[in-house]
Write an enzyme that holds these catalytic residues in place. Sequence first.
Site, PDB file in Angstrom:
ATOM      1  N   LEU A  30       0.823  -1.028  -0.029  1.00  0.00           N
ATOM      2  CA  LEU A  30      -0.013  -0.041   0.157  1.00  0.00           C
ATOM      3  C   LEU A  30       0.945   1.180  -0.074  1.00  0.00           C
ATOM      4  CD1 LEU A  30      -2.640  -1.159   2.308  1.00  0.00           C
ATOM      5  CD2 LEU A  30      -2.552  -1.597   0.208  1.00  0.00           C
ATOM      6  N   GLY A  33      -1.592   6.389  -2.644  1.00  0.00           N
ATOM      7  CA  GLY A  33      -2.767   6.414  -3.266  1.00  0.00           C
ATOM      8  C   GLY A  33      -4.093   5.508  -2.879  1.00  0.00           C
ATOM      9  N   HIS A  34      -3.604   4.310  -2.138  1.00  0.00           N
ATOM     10  CA  HIS A  34      -4.570   3.282  -1.731  1.00  0.00           C
ATOM     11  C   HIS A  34      -5.251   4.218  -0.229  1.00  0.00           C
ATOM     12  CE1 HIS A  34      -1.687   0.474  -3.471  1.00  0.00           C
ATOM     13  NE2 HIS A  34      -2.646   0.098  -4.000  1.00  0.00           N
ATOM     14  N   GLN A 145      -8.331   6.677 -10.321  1.00  0.00           N
ATOM     15  CA  GLN A 145      -8.442   7.116 -11.847  1.00  0.00           C
ATOM     16  C   GLN A 145      -7.048   6.750 -12.523  1.00  0.00           C
ATOM     17  OE1 GLN A 145     -10.667   8.369 -13.659  1.00  0.00           O
ATOM     18  NE2 GLN A 145      -9.279   8.599 -15.192  1.00  0.00           N
ATOM     19  N   ASP A 147      -5.910   3.912 -12.906  1.00  0.00           N
ATOM     20  CA  ASP A 147      -6.494   2.556 -13.319  1.00  0.00           C
ATOM     21  C   ASP A 147      -7.555   3.060 -14.250  1.00  0.00           C
ATOM     22  OD1 ASP A 147      -4.115   0.845 -12.868  1.00  0.00           O
ATOM     23  OD2 ASP A 147      -4.808   1.058 -10.802  1.00  0.00           O
ATOM     24  N   GLN A 150      -9.567   0.312 -16.066  1.00  0.00           N
ATOM     25  CA  GLN A 150      -9.991  -0.754 -15.192  1.00  0.00           C
ATOM     26  C   GLN A 150     -11.359  -0.019 -14.457  1.00  0.00           C
ATOM     27  OE1 GLN A 150      -7.953  -2.736 -11.764  1.00  0.00           O
ATOM     28  NE2 GLN A 150      -8.248  -1.256 -10.758  1.00  0.00           N
ATOM     29  N   SER A 183       2.406   0.891  -6.778  1.00  0.00           N
ATOM     30  CA  SER A 183       3.214  -0.151  -6.181  1.00  0.00           C
ATOM     31  C   SER A 183       4.510  -0.527  -7.194  1.00  0.00           C
ATOM     32  CB  SER A 183       2.552  -1.381  -6.173  1.00  0.00           C
ATOM     33  OG  SER A 183       1.244  -0.929  -4.790  1.00  0.00           O
ATOM     34  N   ARG A 184       4.263  -0.368  -8.377  1.00  0.00           N
ATOM     35  CA  ARG A 184       5.248  -0.653  -9.482  1.00  0.00           C
ATOM     36  C   ARG A 184       6.233   0.346  -9.399  1.00  0.00           C
ATOM     37  NH1 ARG A 184       1.050  -3.675 -12.181  1.00  0.00           N
ATOM     38  NH2 ARG A 184       1.652  -5.605 -12.513  1.00  0.00           N
TER      39      ARG A 184
END
Length: 279
Positions: A30, A33-34, A145, A147, A150, A183-184
């Site tokens: 996390l 953003g999360h 947003q 993603d 998604q 996360s990446r």
Amino acid sequence: MQIVSTIAAARETRARLDGTLGFVPTMGFLHEGHLSLVRRAQEECDAVAVSIFVNPTQFAPDEDLNRYPRALERDLSLLREAGVSLVFTPDAGEIYPPGFDTSIDVGEVSRPLEGAFRPGHFSGVATVVAKLFNIIQPTKAFFGQKDAQQCAVISKLVTDLNIPVEVVVCDIVRNEKGLALSSRNSYLSKSEQERALLLHDSLGKAEGHIAAGERNASTIRALIGDILSKDADFCVDYISVADPHTLTELENIDDEALISLAVRVGATRLIDNVVVRKK
């Protein structure tokens, strides 16, 4: 905070939560953003549930499932501090038991962009989100947003299958220099993090041209491409100017548009976007 790892325990805990429930599905590791989604859920709902599950069905065989960053204890500590009521941490066998053989195809909105470069990705996303909605039974579900496709896929899923969940799309959270949090990002070297700022810069320039009156979508795509070409080591998967809801590519920006891109910075694939609306 209740931490459960089985579907039965998640349903039992959910049944004890009164009032409205906000839900934030995550794959863990996390970041702010999360946590911004958790805070938004707390503002709008009586209680908040979070899932932490690295979903194998949305990864292609050549993607980073095995090395995807994980930090469960740190994640749980952050969620405890944030005041979350329920955290669901299943393993793959709990979500996909022996004999599991169902998948969901959301149709045309899942085909272009990420769908074209990551075949099967959105089927995996839609299937696991549908399962999580059935297990957690939230009132509202909160997504970022960043993603964007998604979000469009999940909104279509909820509409088409009459799932009684309100999908809330929240603004992209960026670091102090403008890089969209992901996360990446942990895969990026310091040099790559600096170079990746060109993604946000290109979107900002495109937004500025549209604000100044540019309406031709091809011109905007070319503008972004020219900016990204300044880094010869970038590998651009796509640059899109599309309808935000259908993801159909636009010829002219008459009302609103989702400007999105996917770029490989070194070995790391990053996505970013901005939604522009005609004033």
